[in-house]
Design a protein around this motif. Structure first.
Motif, PDB file in Angstrom:
ATOM      1  N   ALA A 151       0.835  -1.203   0.000  1.00 22.43           N
ATOM      2  CA  ALA A 151       0.000   0.000   0.000  1.00 22.43           C
ATOM      3  C   ALA A 151       0.869   1.252   0.000  1.00 22.43           C
ATOM      4  N   ALA A 152       1.972   1.214   0.757  1.00 18.56           N
ATOM      5  CA  ALA A 152       2.881   2.361   0.811  1.00 18.56           C
ATOM      6  C   ALA A 152       3.526   2.600  -0.546  1.00 18.56           C
ATOM      7  N   PHE A 153       3.956   1.536  -1.201  1.00 17.23           N
ATOM      8  CA  PHE A 153       4.594   1.680  -2.516  1.00 17.23           C
ATOM      9  C   PHE A 153       3.622   2.327  -3.500  1.00 17.23           C
ATOM     10  N   THR A 154       2.388   1.841  -3.517  1.00 12.35           N
ATOM     11  CA  THR A 154       1.382   2.373  -4.433  1.00 12.35           C
ATOM     12  C   THR A 154       1.076   3.838  -4.131  1.00 12.35           C
ATOM     13  N   THR A 155       0.930   4.156  -2.852  1.00 10.88           N
ATOM     14  CA  THR A 155       0.593   5.522  -2.456  1.00 10.88           C
ATOM     15  C   THR A 155       1.736   6.485  -2.727  1.00 10.88           C
ATOM     16  N   PHE A 156       2.966   6.099  -2.352  1.00  8.73           N
ATOM     17  CA  PHE A 156       4.115   6.976  -2.583  1.00  8.73           C
ATOM     18  C   PHE A 156       4.369   7.169  -4.076  1.00  8.73           C
ATOM     19  N   ALA A 157       4.159   6.117  -4.868  1.00  6.80           N
ATOM     20  CA  ALA A 157       4.355   6.233  -6.313  1.00  6.80           C
ATOM     21  C   ALA A 157       3.401   7.254  -6.910  1.00  6.80           C
ATOM     22  N   LYS A 158       2.211   7.328  -6.347  1.00  6.96           N
ATOM     23  CA  LYS A 158       1.182   8.235  -6.864  1.00  6.96           C
ATOM     24  C   LYS A 158       1.323   9.639  -6.298  1.00  6.96           C
ATOM     25  N   SER A 159       1.594   9.742  -5.003  1.00  5.58           N
ATOM     26  CA  SER A 159       1.490  11.035  -4.322  1.00  5.58           C
ATOM     27  C   SER A 159       2.787  11.539  -3.702  1.00  5.58           C
ATOM     28  N   GLY A 160       3.831  10.710  -3.670  1.00  7.84           N
ATOM     29  CA  GLY A 160       5.020  11.106  -2.943  1.00  7.84           C
ATOM     30  C   GLY A 160       4.792  10.957  -1.452  1.00  7.84           C
ATOM     31  N   TYR A 161       5.758  11.431  -0.674  1.00  8.79           N
ATOM     32  CA  TYR A 161       5.637  11.294   0.773  1.00  8.79           C
ATOM     33  C   TYR A 161       5.126  12.579   1.400  1.00  8.79           C
ATOM     34  N   THR A 162       3.963  12.506   2.015  1.00  9.25           N
ATOM     35  CA  THR A 162       3.401  13.611   2.782  1.00  9.25           C
ATOM     36  C   THR A 162       2.768  13.016   4.028  1.00  9.25           C
ATOM     37  N   ARG A 179       6.664   8.421 -10.203  1.00  6.79           N
ATOM     38  CA  ARG A 179       7.181   9.749  -9.873  1.00  6.79           C
ATOM     39  C   ARG A 179       7.301   9.972  -8.358  1.00  6.79           C
ATOM     40  N   GLY A 180       6.279   9.587  -7.613  1.00 11.35           N
ATOM     41  CA  GLY A 180       6.310   9.816  -6.168  1.00 11.35           C
ATOM     42  C   GLY A 180       7.434   9.065  -5.489  1.00 11.35           C
ATOM     43  N   VAL A 181       7.689   7.830  -5.909  1.00 17.79           N
ATOM     44  CA  VAL A 181       8.769   7.048  -5.316  1.00 17.79           C
ATOM     45  C   VAL A 181      10.122   7.621  -5.705  1.00 17.79           C
ATOM     46  N   VAL A 182      10.262   8.068  -6.952  1.00 15.75           N
ATOM     47  CA  VAL A 182      11.508   8.707  -7.385  1.00 15.75           C
ATOM     48  C   VAL A 182      11.752   9.978  -6.575  1.00 15.75           C
ATOM     49  N   GLN A 183      10.698  10.741  -6.348  1.00 10.93           N
ATOM     50  CA  GLN A 183      10.814  11.958  -5.538  1.00 10.93           C
ATOM     51  C   GLN A 183      11.222  11.621  -4.111  1.00 10.93           C
ATOM     52  N   LEU A 184      10.606  10.607  -3.552  1.00 10.78           N
ATOM     53  CA  LEU A 184      10.940  10.151  -2.209  1.00 10.78           C
ATOM     54  C   LEU A 184      12.403   9.753  -2.130  1.00 10.78           C
ATOM     55  N   TYR A 185      12.858   8.978  -3.108  1.00 10.23           N
ATOM     56  CA  TYR A 185      14.248   8.541  -3.148  1.00 10.23           C
ATOM     57  C   TYR A 185      15.198   9.737  -3.222  1.00 10.23           C
ATOM     58  N   THR A 186      14.893  10.697  -4.095  1.00 12.91           N
ATOM     59  CA  THR A 186      15.773  11.843  -4.297  1.00 12.91           C
ATOM     60  C   THR A 186      15.905  12.671  -3.025  1.00 12.91           C
ATOM     61  N   ILE A 187      14.795  12.901  -2.353  1.00 12.04           N
ATOM     62  CA  ILE A 187      14.827  13.688  -1.114  1.00 12.04           C
ATOM     63  C   ILE A 187      15.613  12.963  -0.031  1.00 12.04           C
ATOM     64  N   LEU A 188      15.319  11.692   0.161  1.00 14.19           N
ATOM     65  CA  LEU A 188      15.959  10.949   1.239  1.00 14.19           C
ATOM     66  C   LEU A 188      17.441  10.741   0.967  1.00 14.19           C
ATOM     67  N   SER A 189      17.811  10.503  -0.294  1.00 10.91           N
ATOM     68  CA  SER A 189      19.224  10.296  -0.607  1.00 10.91           C
ATOM     69  C   SER A 189      20.034  11.569  -0.385  1.00 10.91           C
ATOM     70  N   ALA A 190      19.420  12.727  -0.660  1.00  8.21           N
ATOM     71  CA  ALA A 190      20.115  13.996  -0.408  1.00  8.21           C
ATOM     72  C   ALA A 190      20.305  14.220   1.091  1.00  8.21           C
ATOM     73  N   GLU A 191      19.255  13.960   1.858  1.00 11.42           N
ATOM     74  CA  GLU A 191      19.363  14.114   3.310  1.00 11.42           C
ATOM     75  C   GLU A 191      20.410  13.170   3.890  1.00 11.42           C
ATOM     76  N   ALA A 192      20.525  11.996   3.311  1.00 14.65           N
ATOM     77  CA  ALA A 192      21.407  10.966   3.852  1.00 14.65           C
ATOM     78  C   ALA A 192      22.873  11.197   3.519  1.00 14.65           C
ATOM     79  N   THR A 193      23.197  12.270   2.794  1.00 10.79           N
ATOM     80  CA  THR A 193      24.608  12.590   2.588  1.00 10.79           C
ATOM     81  C   THR A 193      25.269  13.014   3.900  1.00 10.79           C
ATOM     82  N   ASP A 194      24.464  13.401   4.868  1.00 11.70           N
ATOM     83  CA  ASP A 194      24.974  13.699   6.210  1.00 11.70           C
ATOM     84  C   ASP A 194      25.395  12.378   6.865  1.00 11.70           C
ATOM     85  N   PRO A 195      26.669  12.227   7.244  1.00 19.05           N
ATOM     86  CA  PRO A 195      27.124  10.969   7.839  1.00 19.05           C
ATOM     87  C   PRO A 195      26.355  10.559   9.083  1.00 19.05           C
ATOM     88  N   ASP A 196      25.722  11.517   9.751  1.00 19.99           N
ATOM     89  CA  ASP A 196      24.967  11.206  10.960  1.00 19.99           C
ATOM     90  C   ASP A 196      23.518  10.808  10.682  1.00 19.99           C
TER      91      ASP A 196
END
Length: 209
Positions: A35-46, A113-130
């Motif tokens: 359900a999360a995959f389907t929802t995030f793919a459609k709407s992204g993470y909110t 699109r929503g999952v790609v957006q989710l990935y892009t946001i989280l991967s950028a945040e995760a550049t912080d080693p902490d």
């Protein structure tokens, strides 16, 4: 693949109970994840998207995040499922066939699109080693780079690479271009991710894919 959250960590109580309860919990997790995959793919993470997931599986938002030890674990699980689906397209493929499959994977992202957006946001945040997802993304990039390097090496062994093409550098260039094209696409620039990746790969090969 690096793993930050143990899938069993939030189920210790259930595991201690009857096997039937544990099986039910595993099935519930799978239901939530789909359900999360389907929802995030459609709407992204909110915030509302988590509520939508909860409603679709007949749970509260608190119940959903409990099964994944928090929102970040749920997001990571969705991204891991995205990778798993992509890897099915690569299964058993080597060399040129593997590289051709990368083009098809880029094409499938257009419906996620929503999952790609989710990935892009989280991967950028995760550049912080902490960041708690830092190790996951480091391991993911290393794993993908190694697999693509091997494919270029296999093409090179068959004399299929252009003069001066180094398999490792070619793999990193392919990975960087894929990541960059996804970011441009998310920002509504006119790119064709699949065909642009094909053009890049063909610029490195003697015979195009």
């Amino acid at each position: 693949m690096g793993v930050i959250f143990s899938p069993e960590a939030d189920n210790l109580t259930t595991m201690a109970g009857p096997r039937g309860e544990y099986s039910k919990s595993v099935e519930r997790r799978a239901e939530i994840l789909e359900a999360a995959f389907t929802t995030f793919a459609k709407s992204g993470y909110t915030a509302s998207s988590v509520n939508e997931i909860a409603r679709s599986v007949g749970m509260t938002q608190t119940g959903v995040v409990h099964h994944f030890a928090g929102k970040l674990a749920l997001l990571q699980a969705v991204l891991e499922q995205r990778d798993t689906r992509a890897e099915l397209l690569l299964d058993g493929r080597r060399g040129r066939d593997f590289l051709a499959s990368l083009v098809e994977i880029s094409r499938t992202q257009e419906s996620l699109r929503g999952v790609v957006q989710l990935y892009t946001i989280l991967s950028a945040e995760a550049t912080d080693p902490d960041h708690p997802a830092h190790d996951y993304f480091v391991a993911r990039f290393e794993r993908i780079a190694a697999a693509v390097t091997l494919a270029f090496e296999e093409v090179g062994a068959a004399d299929g690479l252009r003069d001066g093409v180094d398999p490792r550098r070619a793999a990193l260039l392919t990975l960087a271009t894929t990541e960059g094209l996804e970011l441009l696409w998310l920002n509504s620039l006119e790119v064709d991710m699949a065909e642009d990746i094909r053009r890049l790969i063909n610029s490195l090969l003697i015979e195009p894919i």
